[in-house]
Design a protein around this motif. Structure first.
Motif, PDB file in Angstrom:
ATOM      1  N   GLU A 258      38.607  35.402  50.646  1.00  0.00           N
ATOM      2  CA  GLU A 258      38.197  36.807  50.674  1.00  0.00           C
ATOM      3  C   GLU A 258      39.120  37.670  49.825  1.00  0.00           C
ATOM      4  O   GLU A 258      38.663  38.470  49.011  1.00  0.00           O
ATOM      5  N   ARG A 259      40.447  37.476  50.007  1.00  0.00           N
ATOM      6  CA  ARG A 259      41.395  38.288  49.217  1.00  0.00           C
ATOM      7  C   ARG A 259      41.444  37.830  47.755  1.00  0.00           C
ATOM      8  O   ARG A 259      41.711  38.612  46.864  1.00  0.00           O
ATOM      9  N   ALA A 262      38.629  39.675  46.275  1.00  0.00           N
ATOM     10  CA  ALA A 262      38.981  41.086  46.106  1.00  0.00           C
ATOM     11  C   ALA A 262      39.906  41.286  44.908  1.00  0.00           C
ATOM     12  O   ALA A 262      39.769  42.243  44.128  1.00  0.00           O
ATOM     13  N   SER A 265      37.936  40.954  41.734  1.00  0.00           N
ATOM     14  CA  SER A 265      37.117  42.148  41.518  1.00  0.00           C
ATOM     15  C   SER A 265      37.954  43.298  40.984  1.00  0.00           C
ATOM     16  O   SER A 265      37.561  43.989  40.036  1.00  0.00           O
ATOM     17  N   ASN A 266      39.140  43.502  41.583  1.00  0.00           N
ATOM     18  CA  ASN A 266      39.998  44.604  41.141  1.00  0.00           C
ATOM     19  C   ASN A 266      40.495  44.395  39.714  1.00  0.00           C
ATOM     20  O   ASN A 266      40.535  45.330  38.900  1.00  0.00           O
TER      21      ASN A 266
END
Length: 287
Positions: A258-259, A262, A265-266
């Motif tokens: 999940e991280r 993230a 994506s960032n």
């Protein structure tokens, strides 16, 4: 009809001879008139007629010029000797320039290979290499050069696209050397019968027609934006992949799926954004 070299007599010695003959004829005529000698007068008149017509045998050949000689419509030969020359006075003499000449075609409106109307013009550098063919094979060789060059330009422009759409495709705008070479070959093929050698042919003006110029400019800009974005995304993906591999290799932190998603994506937002990003710094716990 091929060119046949022909010799001619130097004009200066013949000129002196003609002056002497003219003075001699004048003196003989005066003598015959004073002595009232009919044979002398008749002979003087006959010789004076020959001398009179002989004066018409003189002509001038300038540097890089030739004279095409014909007798009662029959081609005799071509003289390229410079200076004052003399030949049979009954020869008709047509002067042909052998200098290098050039002209620029007008802006032609043509549909290129994809059907889009474009404006195109070319500069043609040419030279007469066979005077006999230039005089006898075509009616007006200069007009013939201009018309056939524009015809070849039209045929060439309609066989290529304006812009390159595929790798390896030859286009008018992106391959000037290949286009110029093809144009020169096309023009030379058409002008070979006129005794003309095409030294160079190159595009001097190339643009979309006015009625579609704005639309084509927008399409070019869109293509440029797409190409730039594609390059940015490819670079961003490579940088994200490198960052994740370095983090894993160094063991700085372990990220779950999940991280990890993230973070990817960032990073992609930061790298692909067309404006400077404003990061939000988390001062608390990561979890």
């Amino acid at each position: 009809m091929k060119e046949a070299p022909m010799s001619s007599r130097p004009g200066i010695p013949v000129l002196f001879l003609m002056l002497v003959l003219t003075l001699a004829v004048a003196a003989a005529f005066v003598y015959g008139a004073n002595t009232r000698s009919a044979p002398v007068l008749v002979g003087t008149v006959l010789v004076s007629i020959v001398v009179f017509f002989a004066w018409f045998g003189f002509y001038m050949v300038e540097p890089n010029q030739s004279a095409v000689l014909s007798l009662f419509g029959k081609y005799v030969g071509t003289v390229k000797d410079q200076g004052l020359r003399w030949n049979n006075p009954f020869y008709s003499k047509k002067k042909i320039s052998l200098r290098v000449r050039n002209f620029e075609s007008g802006k032609l409106k043509i549909n290129e290979l994809d059907g889009s109307p474009i404006e195109i013009a070319a500069v043609i550098v040419w030279q007469v290499v066979d005077s006999a063919e230039a005089v006898f094979n075509v009616d007006d060789y200069q007009s013939f050069v201009h018309i056939q060059s524009e015809s070849a330009l039209r045929a060439m422009a309609s066989s290529y696209p304006y812009d390159q759409h595929e790798d390896g495709q030859i286009a008018l705008r992106s391959h000037p050397q290949e286009i110029s070479q093809h144009l020169q070959e096309q023009i030379q093929e058409r002008l070979s019968k006129a005794g003309v050698d095409v030294i160079e042919a190159r595009i001097s003006h190339l643009a979309y027609a006015a009625e579609i110029a704005q639309a084509m400019l927008q399409r070019q800009q869109a293509n440029a934006v797409v190409a730039a974005r594609t390059r940015i995304v490819f670079g961003a993906v490579s940088m994200v992949q490198m960052a994740l591999e370095e983090l894993k290799k160094s063991g700085v932190m372990e990220l779950d799926e999940e991280r990890r998603a993230a973070m990817v994506s960032n990073l992609l937002v930061v790298l692909c954004s067309d404006r400077a990003t404003q990061p939000v710094v988390n001062t608390g716990s990561l979890y």
